[in-house]
Design a protein around this motif. Structure first.
Motif, mmCIF file in Angstrom:
data_model
loop_
_atom_site.group_PDB
_atom_site.id
_atom_site.type_symbol
_atom_site.label_atom_id
_atom_site.label_comp_id
_atom_site.label_asym_id
_atom_site.label_seq_id
_atom_site.Cartn_x
_atom_site.Cartn_y
_atom_site.Cartn_z
ATOM 1 N N ARG A 165 97.053 52.595 47.052
ATOM 2 C CA ARG A 165 97.452 52.023 48.339
ATOM 3 C C ARG A 165 96.376 52.261 49.404
ATOM 4 N NH1 ARG A 165 102.606 54.063 46.822
ATOM 5 N NH2 ARG A 165 102.340 55.931 48.102
ATOM 6 N N LEU A 166 95.809 53.447 49.410
ATOM 7 C CA LEU A 166 94.783 53.756 50.406
ATOM 8 C C LEU A 166 93.471 53.021 50.133
ATOM 9 C CD1 LEU A 166 95.443 57.586 50.813
ATOM 10 C CD2 LEU A 166 95.932 55.797 52.492
ATOM 11 N N LEU A 167 93.209 52.723 48.865
ATOM 12 C CA LEU A 167 91.969 52.054 48.490
ATOM 13 C C LEU A 167 92.058 50.536 48.590
ATOM 14 C CD1 LEU A 167 91.047 54.113 45.292
ATOM 15 C CD2 LEU A 167 89.804 54.121 47.450
ATOM 16 N N ALA A 168 93.257 50.006 48.782
ATOM 17 C CA ALA A 168 93.476 48.563 48.654
ATOM 18 C C ALA A 168 92.556 47.741 49.555
ATOM 19 C CB ALA A 168 94.931 48.230 48.936
ATOM 20 N N ASP A 169 92.348 48.182 50.777
ATOM 21 C CA ASP A 169 91.494 47.420 51.691
ATOM 22 C C ASP A 169 90.020 47.760 51.530
ATOM 23 O OD1 ASP A 169 93.555 45.986 52.914
ATOM 24 O OD2 ASP A 169 94.014 47.644 54.263
ATOM 25 N N ALA A 170 89.741 49.030 51.328
ATOM 26 C CA ALA A 170 88.339 49.460 51.285
ATOM 27 C C ALA A 170 87.643 49.065 49.993
ATOM 28 C CB ALA A 170 88.259 50.972 51.493
ATOM 29 N N VAL A 171 88.315 49.298 48.852
ATOM 30 C CA VAL A 171 87.713 49.005 47.545
ATOM 31 C C VAL A 171 88.805 48.425 46.640
ATOM 32 C CG1 VAL A 171 86.140 49.874 45.762
ATOM 33 C CG2 VAL A 171 86.356 51.124 47.907
ATOM 34 N N PRO A 172 89.156 47.170 46.790
ATOM 35 C CA PRO A 172 90.271 46.602 46.033
ATOM 36 C C PRO A 172 90.100 46.682 44.519
ATOM 37 C CG PRO A 172 89.064 44.903 47.266
ATOM 38 C CD PRO A 172 88.596 46.205 47.763
ATOM 39 N N ALA A 173 88.865 46.577 44.024
ATOM 40 C CA ALA A 173 88.667 46.658 42.571
ATOM 41 C C ALA A 173 89.012 48.044 42.047
ATOM 42 C CB ALA A 173 87.223 46.309 42.216
ATOM 43 N N ALA A 174 88.656 49.083 42.797
ATOM 44 C CA ALA A 174 89.018 50.450 42.395
ATOM 45 C C ALA A 174 90.524 50.642 42.488
ATOM 46 C CB ALA A 174 88.300 51.467 43.275
ATOM 47 N N ALA A 175 91.143 50.085 43.528
ATOM 48 C CA ALA A 175 92.596 50.189 43.671
ATOM 49 C C ALA A 175 93.297 49.557 42.481
ATOM 50 C CB ALA A 175 93.033 49.522 44.969
ATOM 51 N N ALA A 176 92.818 48.407 42.050
ATOM 52 C CA ALA A 176 93.433 47.732 40.907
ATOM 53 C C ALA A 176 93.267 48.554 39.631
ATOM 54 C CB ALA A 176 92.806 46.348 40.733
ATOM 55 N N ALA A 177 92.126 49.222 39.487
ATOM 56 C CA ALA A 177 91.867 49.994 38.255
ATOM 57 C C ALA A 177 92.788 51.199 38.128
ATOM 58 C CB ALA A 177 90.405 50.440 38.215
ATOM 59 N N VAL A 178 93.118 51.838 39.258
ATOM 60 C CA VAL A 178 93.955 53.048 39.171
ATOM 61 C C VAL A 178 95.420 52.780 39.476
ATOM 62 C CG1 VAL A 178 92.017 54.533 39.765
ATOM 63 C CG2 VAL A 178 93.574 53.779 41.568
ATOM 64 N N GLY A 179 95.713 51.628 40.091
ATOM 65 C CA GLY A 179 97.079 51.377 40.525
ATOM 66 C C GLY A 179 98.085 51.268 39.400
ATOM 67 N N GLY A 180 97.624 50.936 38.204
ATOM 68 C CA GLY A 180 98.545 50.792 37.082
ATOM 69 C C GLY A 180 98.804 52.076 36.314
ATOM 70 N N LEU A 181 98.144 53.175 36.678
ATOM 71 C CA LEU A 181 98.356 54.434 35.973
ATOM 72 C C LEU A 181 99.774 54.928 36.230
ATOM 73 C CD1 LEU A 181 94.957 56.226 36.732
ATOM 74 C CD2 LEU A 181 95.537 54.756 34.804
ATOM 75 N N ASP A 182 100.421 55.410 35.182
ATOM 76 C CA ASP A 182 101.830 55.778 35.295
ATOM 77 C C ASP A 182 102.020 57.283 35.129
ATOM 78 O OD1 ASP A 182 104.462 55.242 35.780
ATOM 79 O OD2 ASP A 182 104.816 54.084 33.951
ATOM 80 N N TYR A 183 103.218 57.749 35.493
ATOM 81 C CA TYR A 183 103.541 59.175 35.487
ATOM 82 C C TYR A 183 104.934 59.391 34.902
ATOM 83 C CZ TYR A 183 99.590 60.011 38.616
ATOM 84 O OH TYR A 183 98.318 60.096 39.155
ATOM 85 N N ALA A 184 105.147 60.561 34.323
ATOM 86 C CA ALA A 184 106.469 60.971 33.840
ATOM 87 C C ALA A 184 107.091 61.953 34.819
ATOM 88 C CB ALA A 184 106.352 61.631 32.466
ATOM 89 N N SER A 185 108.413 61.903 34.910
ATOM 90 C CA SER A 185 109.157 62.856 35.734
ATOM 91 C C SER A 185 109.821 63.891 34.834
ATOM 92 C CB SER A 185 110.222 62.131 36.557
ATOM 93 O OG SER A 185 109.627 61.228 37.464
ATOM 94 N N VAL A 186 109.894 65.124 35.312
ATOM 95 C CA VAL A 186 110.496 66.198 34.530
ATOM 96 C C VAL A 186 111.342 67.079 35.445
ATOM 97 C CG1 VAL A 186 108.632 66.263 32.828
ATOM 98 C CG2 VAL A 186 108.506 67.736 34.843
ATOM 99 N N ALA A 187 112.176 67.885 34.815
ATOM 100 C CA ALA A 187 112.914 68.936 35.524
ATOM 101 C C ALA A 187 112.717 70.235 34.766
ATOM 102 C CB ALA A 187 114.396 68.602 35.623
#
Length: 481
Positions: free
Chosen positions: A299-321
């Motif tokens: 989100r922070l990279l979207a305006d400054a470096v959109p190609a970098a934003a697109a490369a990392v924006g799809g990375l996913d995470y798991a939630s745990v307890a």
């Protein structure tokens, strides 16, 4: 006289704090370092709390003492730099178990994250399909290939090795599944060997032989007093200005550097929360280090470096307890804990016997601290349970796995970590390399660091933050050293 550098670090986890320490050590005197943390607490997934009157970790528990080359890890180096080396303690019990067919069996030796280098040693836990691991006259992996760990191991050694050994071990670290996780990212030593060796067993043996190891030397360590002492020392000794409850909403390029819009955290619909008298502000920086997870970074990279934003924006995470129980004088085996294959049908995926594993935590009153981990990537419905239901289920399943009823807990704690553990599908490192190449080409004073990009574990996060700090120092004109 030149104006001092102004460096903004977004994210107050151990990655951002390690970067701040490195900047203080290597950047010119007078450099202004500011850490922006959107929550009220520093340290990210390092959090020492209290249960039943004693300390306990509610997040990361320990760190590797050595790096893959055999030198001291980034975590140990940072601990030394901060003057905490005399607090390092090691496990007093190292043997762990697996839950297999409802009972505990020792984790077999001779494996690399569950992948066997000696098939006979795992026969009590899994039946390898040894005939499939034949030499076909070529390396297992091409020079630039990446595959899912599960796909490679299933094809070579069969389903049981994956389901009973590899999957629970990877699940204990990443809360992910072997069939989804990148070999190159999660098991780099095996990937390197697979580019040369023709069989999987041969690749495991080659990777093990290449790893420097002192027999009997401890692998893991932690800090007496808790890992939050590392966080506190890094924050203090970095000399950085720490801004808690400060969400960086926007990042814009200016003719001389960067402008950050900082304010209260936004609501889910994107609007600002109703906090009278608290308005967003703007600050200027010469360089920015993003030490936040992939989606806020995108989100922070979207305006400054959109190609970098697109490369990392799809990375996913798991939630745990993480559910920690204080149990009065329970009957526990002499184990550090156990891992649970998903095929066992239990909610818990791992358990740690804290007061057995760590001698410095043992209590004269016989109270034992046991922590269970809940939540797997793609199957996180268990996290919808209330705290009371999670505690009851964990207590019941621990009793079942141990084969004996456990006493009722005298205290308990449930720590929920939403979006805590990055997932690394095949090709992950290539996507991150693309993002960083875009950053360097467009704006070398903007750097990316953290577990979402370089891997999990305190040492990796420390090195990631330090490397990003060095990149910024170079981009701004070199170090003082």
């Amino acid at each position: 006289m030149a104006r001092p550098w102004r460096v903004a670090i977004i994210g107050g986890g151990i990655t951002g704090l390690a970067a701040a320490v490195r900047l203080r050590d290597r950047a010119p005197a007078g450099t202004e370092i500011t850490v922006y943390e959107q929550s009220g607490r520093l340290g990210g997934k390092l959090r020492t709390g209290e249960l039943a009157g004693g300390p306990v970790e509610f997040g990361a528990e320990s760190f590797l003492l050595r790096d893959p080359a055999g030198a001291e890890s980034g975590a140990v180096a940072l601990v030394r730099r901060l003057g905490l080396a005399d607090r390092i303690v090691h496990p007093t019990v190292g043997q762990a178990a697996l839950v297999i067919d409802g009972g505990l069996r020792p984790v077999p030796g001779g494996t690399l994250v569950g992948v066997p280098g000696d098939l006979a040693k795992v026969a009590a836990v899994a039946r390898p399909a040894a005939a499939a691991d034949r030499d076909e006259g070529r390396p297992l992996l091409g020079p630039h290939d990446d595959v899912a760990v599960g796909a490679l191991v299933r094809a070579r050694l069969g389903d049981q090795v994956v389901d009973r050994l590899v999957d629970p071990m990877l699940g204990g670290v990443y809360a992910g599944r072997a069939d989804d996780l990148s070999l190159v990212t999660t098991m780099p030593a095996l990937a390197r060997a697979a580019r040369v060796e023709h069989t999987l067993v041969g690749a495991v043996r080659a990777a093990q032989a290449a790893a420097p190891r002192v027999p009997g030397a401890p692998v893991f360590g932690t800090l007496a007093g808790g890992l939050s002492t590392l966080v506190e020392a890094a924050a203090t000794q970095s000399g950085a200005t720490i801004r808690r409850n400060a969400a960086v909403r926007e990042l814009r390029r200016t003719p001389t550097g960067w402008r950050l819009t900082v304010g209260p955290t936004r609501l889910p619909d994107g609007s600002a929360p109703p906090r009278p008298g608290v308005e967003p502000s703007t600050v200027e920086a010469d360089a920015v280090l993003l030490a936040v997870p992939a989606r806020p970074a995108a989100r922070l990279l979207a305006d400054a470096v959109p190609a970098a934003a697109a490369a990392v924006g799809g990375l996913d995470y798991a939630s745990v307890a993480l559910v920690t129980l204080a149990l009065p004088e329970p009957e526990l085996p002499a184990l550090s804990g156990f891992l649970v294959p998903a095929t066992e049908g239990l909610l818990i995926k791992a358990a740690t016997f804290f007061t057995t594993k760590w001698g410095h935590l043992r209590r004269p009153d016989g109270l034992a601290l046991v922590r269970a981990s809940v939540g797997r990537y793609g199957d996180e419905t268990a996290l919808q349970l209330t705290d009371d239901d999670l505690v009851a289920t964990v207590h019941r399943e621990l009793s079942k796995a141990l084969g004996t009823p456990l006493p009722a807990p005298v205290d308990r704690h449930v720590q929920r970590w939403g979006g805590a553990l990055p997932q690394y599908p095949p090709g992950h490192l290539g996507r991150v390399a693309t993002a960083r190449a875009e950053l360097r080409a467009a704006h070398p004073t903007l750097a990316l660091a953290g577990a979402g990009y370089d891997g999990v574990g305190i040492p990796v996060c420390v090195r990631s933050g330090e490397t990003a700090a060095e990149e910024i120092i170079t981009a701004l004109g070199g170090s003082a050293a």
